[in-house]
Design a protein around this motif. Sequence first.
Motif: not given
Length: 633
Positions: A448, A450, A534
């Motif tokens: 995960r 940015s 995200d």
Amino acid sequence: MARPDALDPTAPADTRPDREAGSVGLRILATTDLHMHLCAHNYYTDSPDPASGLTRTASLIRAARAEAEAQGRAVLLLDNGDSLQGTPLGDVWVAEHGGSAGAVHPLMQAFAALGYDAIGLGNHDFDFGPEMLMRILRDAPCPVISTNLRGETGPIRRDLRLEVAVPGEEAIRVGLLSVLPPQTALWNAHHVANRFEIDDMVEAVREGAARLKAGGCDLVIVLAHTGLGAEDPGAGAENAAIPIAGLAQVDAVVAGHTHQQLPGPAHQGLDAVNAGRGTIHGRPVVMPGSAGSHLGVMDLRLRRGAGGWQLDGATVALRGINGADPAETDAPTPEDPSLTRLLGPVHEATRSALDQPVGRVPRRLHSYFSLFGPDHGLALVADAQAAAVRPAVDAAGLDSVPLLSAVAPCKFGARAGAAAFTDVPGGPATLRHVSDLHVYRNELRVVRLSGAQVLDWLEMSASLLSQIAPGAADQPLIPQDIAGYNFDVIHGLDYVIDPTRPARYAPDGRLRDAGARRVTGAWLDGAELHPGADLLVVANSYRVGGGGNFAALRGADQVPVAPTELREAVADHIRTDPAPGFAPPWRLTAPPGTRALARTGPAARALLDEIAPLAPEDLGLEPDGFLQLRLRF
């Protein structure tokens, strides 16, 4: 009679059957990075391969051994690791026989037949997991060494001391060490974690060489599964052959890992390296390529002194199998008949297993343009990765977060040669084609990140290309030694790379220019990618584990997914006969008038319409077999 200069490669080999009193000869024969190229066969095209194969190298080994023995020299035959993984022959054997207690791995059979004296380990030898590694090595016909490996090492030794007999003289006391990159613990974290620790290579050799010399060894020879790298790479370096060769109590080094050749022309410009003579810091060092393409030969001359035998000179050479160089006109080196017979059954079993059908692919999938244009094979692998992890992502409540898929070419030419490209025909697909699309034993991981981290990830990939001067003509776009397996393409985005801009990163991941940006635009679903977005990205375990030194992935949060082998995901995806999902997501741009050169496989000639926006011009075949293209931006 005056001796030739000890380190002069142009001097004739010392072929005298007699020798001076108090002096002896020791010939070191070395292979490295065989990557299960035991047979001279390309399993992806199911055709003979004149450029690889231990069955061909074996002919060189037997000839070099007989030659040395006729001259009264002692001989040691050594392997420097990364032998167990690399072709489907190894994968098929593990799948069909890995659980059978009585089955001996074909590599161990081959090493026994050729009389190897010691085996070192490389990073890829851990790709099947520690249990399988130990199970295979229990049948090793000679000692297995790994000096900087600590933990549950089973049959693996820390070092080896040999007394090498010389007719009419005292035995030579030889100490052997072997080291592999400490990064192996990251690249194979899913296998190595909590089982092994891997120490710094230079310090391990420093301590080990001192220990062996203190124990009475005349010579210390290091099987260093590491490339040259920088002259002072710092602690924990992946490529540290130069400082290892500089250690006071090291006498000779067999290097590898980077699939390069020494002696050879590729290492000029490093002060410590005499590329033509095969020396580093004045000590003999050999790097015998990969896949059995070359046999390393170090002839060491020793003189008896007060404390035993001492190195008194050396000649270093590579003996290549004919066919490894496309410019050669000689017939290929013949395969060793006895080794070919020994490996025949497992070779035919591998060919048969790879013929198993898995489904259909919608079009020809190839990697001829991977580093400068669209690659539909990568797009299919990206589809397969995303499909495999989607259930786990949804179950984690992350179905609303965009899922991207990062893939890189496995076969892209470069040092592997003009035939080293993926090429899968459209239509019925078999396990042979699945292996061609992804050759490594990687598992899937989801991170995960940015938007800013994803953009930085792309910058690292883009940094692998050469910088082209705006408006310049005919500058090479792709470095000759590019690590194309680190050229990640992230599907689910659209983005543009301008290679005329400075690179943000060095190839080893060091930040070169914090203000540099080659990715001039990136879009997600038609909108510019926001740094604060995200995102989820599925990638392979090598990359997420730190392979390639991508700063954007350091400490990245992972989303738990079930262990899934990447090639299994690809095979399952093809079986579902899906409609194409991701499209090749990026393109090159540059100021008008800029031209660049790119090298690819000769079969790309029939496919140039796929890169029509780059106006490719066929400049013909080069002596090493590559097709040279001129690209216009």
